[in-house]
Design an enzyme around this catalytic site. Sequence first.
Site, PDB file in Angstrom:
ATOM      1  N   ARG A 166      -0.443   9.259  -2.332  1.00  0.00           N
ATOM      2  CA  ARG A 166      -0.669   7.969  -1.647  1.00  0.00           C
ATOM      3  C   ARG A 166       0.013   6.809  -2.377  1.00  0.00           C
ATOM      4  O   ARG A 166      -0.519   5.698  -2.433  1.00  0.00           O
ATOM      5  CB  ARG A 166      -2.164   7.656  -1.493  1.00  0.00           C
ATOM      6  CG  ARG A 166      -3.005   8.549  -0.586  1.00  0.00           C
ATOM      7  CD  ARG A 166      -2.487   8.659   0.806  1.00  0.00           C
ATOM      8  NE  ARG A 166      -1.521   9.732   0.874  1.00  0.00           N
ATOM      9  CZ  ARG A 166      -1.830  11.028   0.876  1.00  0.00           C
ATOM     10  NH1 ARG A 166      -3.058  11.414   0.861  1.00  0.00           N
ATOM     11  NH2 ARG A 166      -0.897  11.939   0.935  1.00  0.00           N
ATOM     12  N   SER A 248      -8.966   6.299   5.540  1.00  0.00           N
ATOM     13  CA  SER A 248      -9.729   6.408   4.289  1.00  0.00           C
ATOM     14  C   SER A 248      -9.634   5.087   3.549  1.00  0.00           C
ATOM     15  O   SER A 248      -8.536   4.575   3.347  1.00  0.00           O
ATOM     16  CB  SER A 248      -9.140   7.499   3.391  1.00  0.00           C
ATOM     17  OG  SER A 248      -9.187   8.723   4.055  1.00  0.00           O
ATOM     18  N   GLU A 383      -7.304   2.323  -0.713  1.00  0.00           N
ATOM     19  CA  GLU A 383      -6.040   2.894  -0.226  1.00  0.00           C
ATOM     20  C   GLU A 383      -5.233   1.898   0.597  1.00  0.00           C
ATOM     21  O   GLU A 383      -4.026   1.792   0.429  1.00  0.00           O
ATOM     22  CB  GLU A 383      -6.323   4.167   0.580  1.00  0.00           C
ATOM     23  CG  GLU A 383      -5.050   4.846   1.029  1.00  0.00           C
ATOM     24  CD  GLU A 383      -5.291   6.071   1.891  1.00  0.00           C
ATOM     25  OE1 GLU A 383      -5.942   7.019   1.417  1.00  0.00           O
ATOM     26  OE2 GLU A 383      -4.832   6.060   3.040  1.00  0.00           O
TER      27      GLU A 383
HETATM   28  C1  LIG Z   1      -7.790   6.148  11.786  1.00  0.00           C
HETATM   29  C2  LIG Z   1      -6.792   6.181  10.647  1.00  0.00           C
HETATM   30  C3  LIG Z   1      -6.478   7.401  10.030  1.00  0.00           C
HETATM   31  C4  LIG Z   1      -5.556   7.442   8.979  1.00  0.00           C
HETATM   32  N1  LIG Z   1      -5.260   8.661   8.408  1.00  0.00           N
HETATM   33  C5  LIG Z   1      -4.341   8.725   7.413  1.00  0.00           C
HETATM   34  C6  LIG Z   1      -4.013   9.990   6.815  1.00  0.00           C
HETATM   35  O1  LIG Z   1      -4.532  11.046   7.203  1.00  0.00           O
HETATM   36  N2  LIG Z   1      -3.106   9.999   5.817  1.00  0.00           N
HETATM   37  C7  LIG Z   1      -2.489   8.863   5.378  1.00  0.00           C
HETATM   38  O2  LIG Z   1      -1.660   8.951   4.475  1.00  0.00           O
HETATM   39  N3  LIG Z   1      -2.767   7.666   5.937  1.00  0.00           N
HETATM   40  C8  LIG Z   1      -3.678   7.570   6.931  1.00  0.00           C
HETATM   41  N4  LIG Z   1      -3.993   6.347   7.484  1.00  0.00           N
HETATM   42  C9  LIG Z   1      -3.344   5.132   6.980  1.00  0.00           C
HETATM   43  C10 LIG Z   1      -2.110   4.683   7.798  1.00  0.00           C
HETATM   44  O3  LIG Z   1      -2.113   5.224   9.070  1.00  0.00           O
HETATM   45  C11 LIG Z   1      -0.799   5.047   7.109  1.00  0.00           C
HETATM   46  O4  LIG Z   1      -0.754   4.492   5.829  1.00  0.00           O
HETATM   47  C12 LIG Z   1       0.421   4.557   7.897  1.00  0.00           C
HETATM   48  O5  LIG Z   1       1.605   5.033   7.300  1.00  0.00           O
HETATM   49  C13 LIG Z   1       0.480   3.036   8.002  1.00  0.00           C
HETATM   50  O6  LIG Z   1       1.470   2.700   8.945  1.00  0.00           O
HETATM   51  P1  LIG Z   1       1.518   1.254   9.600  1.00  0.00           P
HETATM   52  O7  LIG Z   1       2.805   1.121  10.308  1.00  0.00           O
HETATM   53  O8  LIG Z   1       0.305   1.032  10.406  1.00  0.00           O
HETATM   54  O9  LIG Z   1       1.497   0.366   8.286  1.00  0.00           O
HETATM   55  P2  LIG Z   1       1.055  -1.150   8.124  1.00  0.00           P
HETATM   56  O10 LIG Z   1      -0.416  -1.231   7.969  1.00  0.00           O
HETATM   57  O11 LIG Z   1       1.675  -2.000   9.143  1.00  0.00           O
HETATM   58  O12 LIG Z   1       1.724  -1.446   6.710  1.00  0.00           O
HETATM   59  C14 LIG Z   1       1.255  -0.777   5.560  1.00  0.00           C
HETATM   60  C15 LIG Z   1       2.030  -1.292   4.331  1.00  0.00           C
HETATM   61  O13 LIG Z   1       3.391  -0.920   4.455  1.00  0.00           O
HETATM   62  C16 LIG Z   1       4.222  -2.086   4.508  1.00  0.00           C
HETATM   63  N5  LIG Z   1       5.252  -1.786   5.495  1.00  0.00           N
HETATM   64  C17 LIG Z   1       5.076  -1.554   6.825  1.00  0.00           C
HETATM   65  N6  LIG Z   1       6.255  -1.268   7.391  1.00  0.00           N
HETATM   66  C18 LIG Z   1       7.180  -1.311   6.399  1.00  0.00           C
HETATM   67  C19 LIG Z   1       8.584  -1.108   6.354  1.00  0.00           C
HETATM   68  N7  LIG Z   1       9.272  -0.775   7.451  1.00  0.00           N
HETATM   69  N8  LIG Z   1       9.220  -1.261   5.181  1.00  0.00           N
HETATM   70  C20 LIG Z   1       8.548  -1.569   4.046  1.00  0.00           C
HETATM   71  N9  LIG Z   1       7.215  -1.769   4.036  1.00  0.00           N
HETATM   72  C21 LIG Z   1       6.541  -1.637   5.193  1.00  0.00           C
HETATM   73  C22 LIG Z   1       3.311  -3.231   4.904  1.00  0.00           C
HETATM   74  O14 LIG Z   1       3.800  -4.456   4.431  1.00  0.00           O
HETATM   75  C23 LIG Z   1       2.023  -2.809   4.216  1.00  0.00           C
HETATM   76  O15 LIG Z   1       2.108  -3.136   2.856  1.00  0.00           O
HETATM   77  C24 LIG Z   1      -4.926   6.272   8.538  1.00  0.00           C
HETATM   78  C25 LIG Z   1      -5.244   5.043   9.163  1.00  0.00           C
HETATM   79  C26 LIG Z   1      -6.172   4.994  10.194  1.00  0.00           C
HETATM   80  C27 LIG Z   1      -6.489   3.698  10.861  1.00  0.00           C
END
Ligand SMILES: Cc1cc2nc3c(=O)[nH]c(=O)nc-3n(C[C@H](O)[C@H](O)[C@H](O)COP(=O)(O)OP(=O)(O)OC[C@H]3O[C@@H](n4cnc5c(N)ncnc54)[C@H](O)[C@@H]3O)c2cc1C
Length: 391
Positions: A166, A248, A383
Amino acid sequence: MTEAVPTFADLTTMRVGGPAPHLVTATTEEELVALASHAYATGEPVLLLGGGSNTIVSDDGFDGAVIRIATSGIQRVASDGRPDAVRLRVQAGESWDGLVAYAVRNRWAGIEALSGIPGSVGAAPVQNIGAYGQELSSVLVAVDFVDAATGTVRRLTAPDLELGYRTSVLKRGLDGVVVAVELELSQRPDVGAALGEPIAYAQLAHALAVEVGTRVSLGEMRRTVLSLRASKGMVLDDDDPDSVSAGSFFTNPIVSQHFARTLPADAPRWTLAPEEPDLVASLDGESAEESAAVGLLAEAAVDREFRRRRAESEGVKLSAAWLIEHSGISRGFGLPGSRAAISSKHTLAITNRGGASAAEIAQLASFVQSRVQAEFGVVLRPEPVLVGVEL
Ligand SMILES: Cc1cc2nc3c(=O)[nH]c(=O)nc-3n(C[C@H](O)[C@H](O)[C@H](O)COP(=O)(O)OP(=O)(O)OC[C@H]3O[C@@H](n4cnc5c(N)ncnc54)[C@H](O)[C@@H]3O)c2cc1C
């Protein structure tokens, strides 16, 4: 009529957070590079947002530029590797789960256990997403990256990103935008079942009624992972209040062997493969024979030192969910009068039960942290990325 100022409550899956008055959306790669380069050049604070599923912003919002990444496109590119390799260059704004579904339909193996993880492809390397025995790191080749320090695009390979559990250099503070992600999957033959990678997670194997290490079809793997995730509120679903979360909330803590021995015997734990220590024996200024003799001695010393450091560096991963439950916090728990609560399906998720503030989420998270610390001496780390939110 003036347009309403967007809020992070509308832009994130936790549905909390104040205004984002300087929100811009990039829909093409060129636009994303231009917007990011411009924002970095002005020196103003920049916040990147994909699906908002791992971000919690304070009730005050964010006063700098917020760049929402909504680019799209999946391109097949040449691979210099195995004959069955399928190399893809995917735009950062593509939906991660959309990509998994596309791969499964095309009989491409490698990310099927990562089905149902919300959010964008561009954010996937940030915390090296993982679930059910797979991690992005096993398929990631490189990313194209707008470096905040220079405003220009450069390629970062998977080793450059230092992906870990992570985490990555991006999560640890390397500032910039992932514009596109290159990953390599494996083409399964056109005939017969398209088998996934061997199952590496006991709970998934159990749900499929097979042994760990067995391969099942990509479709079956995806369906089973999605249903396991849904049973824990871990797929976004408008009809499931337990999915109003950031997944998480805490990572599984990694502690030393020594510390792990102080915990109750029934606390689940996994010993992690140690890092290979870098050991260099300097043989400067020796004759050939001296070098050989010193070399042998040095080799033995290096070997001894390697084993010593390895024993020391063996980390032990603990279950954050177990620690929370055994510190007296059960599913559904909430502080009096708060609209934040532990998910009713999974102790590791903090949920917004409707209209919660970021402060309420943070208050519950801090409470969980303090209970676990008081009971076991372990500090749980959040996380999600917290913006203006202190625990
Ligand atoms: C119901 C649920 C279940 C989940 N299950 C998991 C799981 O099983 N495993 C897991 O690892 N995660 C899980 N997550 C967490 C999440 O889905 C992941 O971390 C996912 O990759 C986040 O993507 P996002 O586009 O929504 O990120 P955002 O929340 O939009 O951004 C997350 C971070 O990344 C940065 N960021 C976003 N896009 C970019 C980019 N293009 N370049 C550089 N930085 C960027 C943002 O500034 C922020 O710091 C879960 C979340 C939820 C709500």
